[in-house]
Write a protein that holds these residues in place. Structure first.
Motif, short mmCIF file in Angstrom:
data_model
loop_
_atom_site.label_atom_id
_atom_site.label_comp_id
_atom_site.label_asym_id
_atom_site.label_seq_id
_atom_site.Cartn_x
_atom_site.Cartn_y
_atom_site.Cartn_z
N PRO A 15 0.84 -1.21 0.00
CA PRO A 15 0.00 0.00 0.00
C PRO A 15 0.87 1.25 0.00
CG PRO A 15 0.18 -0.81 2.21
CD PRO A 15 0.92 -1.81 1.33
N PRO A 16 0.26 2.39 -0.24
CA PRO A 16 1.01 3.64 -0.13
C PRO A 16 1.35 3.93 1.33
CG PRO A 16 -1.31 4.10 -0.50
CD PRO A 16 -1.14 2.60 -0.61
N LEU A 17 2.37 4.71 1.55
CA LEU A 17 2.70 5.16 2.90
C LEU A 17 1.54 6.00 3.43
CD1 LEU A 17 6.46 6.10 2.50
CD2 LEU A 17 5.48 3.99 3.41
N GLY A 18 1.41 6.03 4.74
CA GLY A 18 0.38 6.85 5.35
C GLY A 18 -0.88 6.10 5.73
N VAL A 19 -0.92 4.77 5.46
CA VAL A 19 -2.10 4.00 5.85
C VAL A 19 -1.87 3.35 7.22
CG1 VAL A 19 -2.74 3.53 3.45
CG2 VAL A 19 -1.37 1.86 4.69
N ALA A 20 -2.97 3.04 7.88
CA ALA A 20 -2.91 2.40 9.21
C ALA A 20 -2.28 1.02 9.08
CB ALA A 20 -4.30 2.30 9.80
N MET A 21 -1.47 0.67 10.06
CA MET A 21 -0.82 -0.64 10.11
C MET A 21 -1.63 -1.57 11.02
SD MET A 21 1.96 -0.42 8.28
CE MET A 21 3.10 -1.64 8.93
N ALA A 22 -1.68 -2.84 10.64
CA ALA A 22 -2.45 -3.83 11.38
C ALA A 22 -1.61 -4.51 12.47
CB ALA A 22 -2.97 -4.90 10.41
N GLY A 23 -2.30 -5.06 13.45
CA GLY A 23 -1.66 -6.00 14.35
C GLY A 23 -1.31 -5.55 15.74
N TYR A 24 -1.14 -4.29 15.97
CA TYR A 24 -0.76 -3.84 17.31
C TYR A 24 -1.64 -2.66 17.71
CZ TYR A 24 3.50 -6.53 16.51
OH TYR A 24 4.39 -7.54 16.23
N GLY A 25 -2.41 -2.83 18.76
CA GLY A 25 -3.27 -1.74 19.22
C GLY A 25 -2.50 -0.57 19.77
N ALA A 26 -1.22 -0.77 20.11
CA ALA A 26 -0.42 0.31 20.69
C ALA A 26 0.21 1.21 19.62
CB ALA A 26 0.68 -0.28 21.57
N HIS A 91 -0.44 -13.52 8.02
CA HIS A 91 -0.62 -12.96 9.35
C HIS A 91 0.56 -12.08 9.76
CE1 HIS A 91 -3.06 -12.66 12.95
NE2 HIS A 91 -1.94 -12.62 13.65
N THR A 92 1.06 -11.31 8.83
CA THR A 92 2.13 -10.37 9.17
C THR A 92 1.57 -9.19 9.96
OG1 THR A 92 3.91 -8.96 8.34
CG2 THR A 92 1.94 -9.08 6.97
N HIS A 93 2.32 -8.75 10.93
CA HIS A 93 1.96 -7.57 11.70
C HIS A 93 2.60 -6.32 11.09
CE1 HIS A 93 0.00 -9.25 15.43
NE2 HIS A 93 0.32 -10.32 14.73
N TRP A 94 3.14 -6.43 9.91
CA TRP A 94 3.81 -5.32 9.24
C TRP A 94 3.12 -4.93 7.95
CZ3 TRP A 94 6.76 -2.63 12.19
CH2 TRP A 94 7.34 -3.24 13.29
N GLY A 95 1.83 -5.23 7.88
CA GLY A 95 1.04 -4.87 6.70
C GLY A 95 -0.05 -3.89 7.08
N PRO A 96 -0.83 -3.46 6.11
CA PRO A 96 -1.86 -2.46 6.35
C PRO A 96 -3.14 -3.05 6.94
CG PRO A 96 -1.97 -3.16 4.09
CD PRO A 96 -0.78 -3.87 4.70
N VAL A 97 -3.90 -2.20 7.58
CA VAL A 97 -5.28 -2.54 7.92
C VAL A 97 -6.06 -2.42 6.62
CG1 VAL A 97 -7.34 -1.77 9.14
CG2 VAL A 97 -5.13 -1.68 10.29
N VAL A 98 -6.78 -3.47 6.27
CA VAL A 98 -7.60 -3.42 5.06
C VAL A 98 -9.05 -3.13 5.44
CG1 VAL A 98 -8.35 -4.68 3.00
CG2 VAL A 98 -6.02 -4.98 3.87
#
Length: 132
Positions: A15-26, A91-98
């Motif tokens: 995805p483009p930079l600036g999108v929300a990342m998935a996996g960590y609520g913090a 299940h990567t925690h380094w990808g975007p929230v879709v």
């Protein structure tokens, strides 16, 4: 008895930079840099008139708002039964929230990209078509 045939296709789904990342609520900010691209692959197997597809993505997970349209679009474009198309995630925690991710702060939810979601659907369905 028909021979088993196989086809494969792959694409970049970064995805483009600036999108929300998935996996960590913090997490307290959207994506700011890129280390490695995210990939998606499709494997289509067929014998006679029967085909099945497996799509694998470098994403944390996908909801029905992505998986169902991917299956429907691929079915329309290449005739594979939508029930014979499986969508998997690494299940990567380094990808975007879709979609989903209600655990994120409200200001981060505003960076979830509908444009990316729609592009992802088109790309994943297209991989099935290309692999077939």
């Amino acid at each position: 008895m028909s021979d088993l045939i196989a086809g494969f296709a792959a694409a970049d789904i970064t995805p483009p930079l600036g999108v929300a990342m998935a996996g960590y609520g913090a997490r307290d900010k959207p994506a700011e840099s890129l280390v490695d691209p995210l990939r998606a692959q499709a494997l289509v197997l067929g014998s006679g008139d029967t085909f099945a597809a497996i799509i694998c993505t470098d994403l944390i997970g996908l909801h029905d708002d992505v998986c169902i349209p991917v299956r429907e679009q691929a079915a329309t474009l290449c005739g594979i039964d939508p029930h014979a198309i499986m969508v998997c995630c690494s299940h990567t925690h380094w990808g975007p929230v879709v979609s989903g991710a209600r655990y994120l702060a409200k200001y981060l939810l505003e960076t979830v990209s509908e444009e990316y979601r729609l592009t992802l659907i088109k790309t994943l369905a297209g991989l099935v078509v290309e692999a077939k």
